[in-house]
Scaffold this active site. Structure first.
Site, PDB file in Angstrom:
ATOM      1  N   CYS A 124      54.478  30.895  35.101  1.00 17.81           N
ATOM      2  CA  CYS A 124      55.377  29.803  35.493  1.00 17.81           C
ATOM      3  C   CYS A 124      55.553  29.654  37.000  1.00 17.81           C
ATOM      4  O   CYS A 124      55.220  28.614  37.583  1.00 17.81           O
ATOM      5  CB  CYS A 124      56.758  30.007  34.874  1.00 17.81           C
ATOM      6  SG  CYS A 124      56.780  30.286  33.101  1.00 17.81           S
TER       7      CYS A 124
ATOM      8  N   HIS B 191      62.844  27.624  38.896  1.00 14.82           N
ATOM      9  CA  HIS B 191      62.109  28.888  38.862  1.00 14.82           C
ATOM     10  C   HIS B 191      61.317  29.158  40.139  1.00 14.82           C
ATOM     11  O   HIS B 191      60.251  29.778  40.104  1.00 14.82           O
ATOM     12  CB  HIS B 191      61.178  28.930  37.634  1.00 14.82           C
ATOM     13  CG  HIS B 191      60.935  30.331  37.148  1.00 14.82           C
ATOM     14  ND1 HIS B 191      59.936  30.662  36.250  1.00 14.82           N
ATOM     15  CD2 HIS B 191      61.568  31.508  37.439  1.00 14.82           C
ATOM     16  CE1 HIS B 191      59.953  31.947  35.997  1.00 14.82           C
ATOM     17  NE2 HIS B 191      60.940  32.498  36.700  1.00 14.82           N
TER      18      HIS B 191
END
Length: 503
Positions: A87, A143
């Site tokens: 990610c 993130h």
């Protein structure tokens, strides 16, 4: 979501209608076709979370994604598009145009209690677009750093942020609780993570993240004044990333799937598809579709332990095999694309989206420097060719001691192909082997599933490609690999705390 149960039959019919074989579409050489550009387009970048190659309707007819199918088959399907295997590195590459090994993000992801982030001095896509007069919005998963206020989206070029800062949370409660995944007690303190700009945004349990992100996106579209500025809408969804959760209506679409993980995972994919349909409807209702470019990608391959599938490719999320790094995707724009309904086989890497999107926005590419990406816009528009012949999958000389690179049809992997691994029994990270010195060479054109190692048969090719790796690693910086801090530092009253790192 109250109306969704009434759409069950319609959703099935839409799927049947949209399920046209991909090989029926053109995939020939085309000359560039330019249409007169009247104004800077709106740009909608949609990022799925852990969606595998085999988890979308145009690659697998058993997956119910009629909205995505229609957009892909009336746009340009990206058949050779790559991302990072996890990610954080993928998001960093997309939003900066730099390989993660130049950002210190080549190892693993940003943990919930880590001082780890995209370096402050690195320009990000939203900052560049805002300089071009764009209104910039993110609704979904960040993130890319949260331990300090100036690392969050509204300090990195976005006019608004609505979503989560960490890598995952419960889709209905917004609480990150490792025991929910591992099915055992955890030393990490569970904490709530959902924000509007820099303020915690408290919601009642039961509302579903995918719906919340979509509803916010629709509000942004409805409120946008096209006469004043173009819009950049970044929609990084948290589906179908674990934990496996979805409203029952979408799970019911897959009653013939016997694996409960796969059934729920596919329900999450169809829920995501339905949300994309709602976003498109909002764009049409406001008269924006004729002046909008939609880009759809996944941030990495599917997580097989959590229902994803990357067939026919080898590998999983979090490793350097094709299954972990090849992204499903398409670009849709009836006005700005010269070709529609075609398959683009040109090589594209995540770092290319930074200059490509800036190119779409009319940014002067001559002022871009010190990035790894190259604009692919002209090649996407003509649905043929690429601005690159090679790219780096990853270089980690600090933790994993591994690397991978593609040059033409050849792919070289040095060391352990796994970047970060989850144990299939307890679903916790387990260490890779930094002492693994194996050399693997594959011809992806003749061996896309990476079954035959050519390293011993082609030593000269190995030496040549290793030389390329040495060129790329010159500007590497040390991997950010901080230990997790005390949970008490990074949460307050059960809420994820911001501004606790002094950097």
């Amino acid at each position: 979501m109250g109306s969704i149960p009434f759409l069950f039959s319609w959703y099935i019919m839409m799927t049947i209608a949209a399920n046209i074989p991909v090989n029926g579409y053109r995939n020939n050489r085309h000359q560039p076709y330019e249409k007169k550009r009247s104004s800077r387009p709106n740009i909608v970048l949609i990022l799925a979370d852990d969606q595998g190659w085999n988890d979308v309707g145009w690659n697998n007819p058993e997956v119910i994604t009629p909205h995505l199918n229609w957009l892909a088959r009336h746009g340009v399907i990206l058949n050779n598009s790559y991302v990072q295997p996890l990610c954080t590195p993928s998001r960093a590459a997309i939003l900066t145009g730099k390989y993660p090994h130049r950002l210190g993000l080549q190892w693993s992801v940003i943990g919930e209690n880590q001082q780890k982030f995209v370096p402050r001095k690195t320009p990000m896509l939203a900052e560049k677009l805002r300089q071009r007069g764009y209104r910039t919005h993110i609704t979904g998963k960040w993130h890319l750093g949260h331990c300090s206020d100036d690392l969050t989206p509204t300090s990195r070029g976005f006019d608004s942020f609505f979503g989560i800062l960490r890598g995952w949370s419960d889709h209905f409660t917004r609480i990150l609780d490792w025991s929910q995944i591992t099915m055992r007690s955890s030393e990490q303190v569970a904490s709530y993570d959902f924000w509007r700009n820099k303020n915690v945004y408290l919601l009642q349990d039961g509302s579903y993240n995918t719906d919340l992100f979509t509803e916010e996106a629709v509000k942004i579209i409805d409120a946008h004044d096209q006469k004043k500025s173009p819009m950049f809408l970044y929609l990084p969804y948290t589906s179908p990333h674990f934990p496996l959760q979805v409203p029952q209506t979408f799970k019911n679409l897959y009653q013939n799937v016997t694996d409960p993980k796969r059934q729920t995972y596919l329900g999450m994919v169809s829920s995501l598809d339905f949300s994309v349909g709602r976003v498109v409807t909002a764009l049409k209702r406001n008269g924006f579709m004729d002046n909008t470019v939609i880009i759809y990608l996944s941030d990495n391959g599917g997580a097989q332990n959590f229902g994803g599938s990357n067939l026919p490719f080898r590998g999983d999320k979090s490793d350097l095999w094709e299954g972990g790094t090849k992204s499903v995707g398409f670009v849709y724009s009836p006005k700005f694309l010269g070709q529609q309904g075609c398959i683009h086989s040109g090589m594209i890497h995540a770092v290319d989206w930074f200059p490509t999107i800036l190119d779409i926005a009319g940014h002067n590419q001559g002022v871009l420097s010190k990035i790894d990406g190259v604009s692919q816009w002209q090649y996407i528009k003509q649905c043929y060719g690429s601005a690159r012949n090679e790219f780096v999958y990853n270089i980690d000389d600090f933790v994993a001691k591994s690397a991978a690179i593609r040059v033409g049809d050849y792919k070289l992997i040095l060391g352990d192909p796994r970047v970060n691994v989850f144990d299939p029994i307890i679903n916790l990270p387990v260490p890779i082997d930094p002492n693994n010195r194996e050399v693997r060479l594959f011809n992806l054109k003749s061996d896309p599933s990476e079954g035959h190692n050519l390293a011993s048969e082609m030593p000269d090719q190995v030496i040549l490609i290793i030389g390329k790796l040495h060129e790329y690693r010159r500007d590497s910086i040390a991997a950010q690999n901080p230990v997790n801090l005390s949970p008490n530092i990074t949460q307050s009253c059960g809420i994820l705390a911001l501004g606790w790192c002094d950097l």
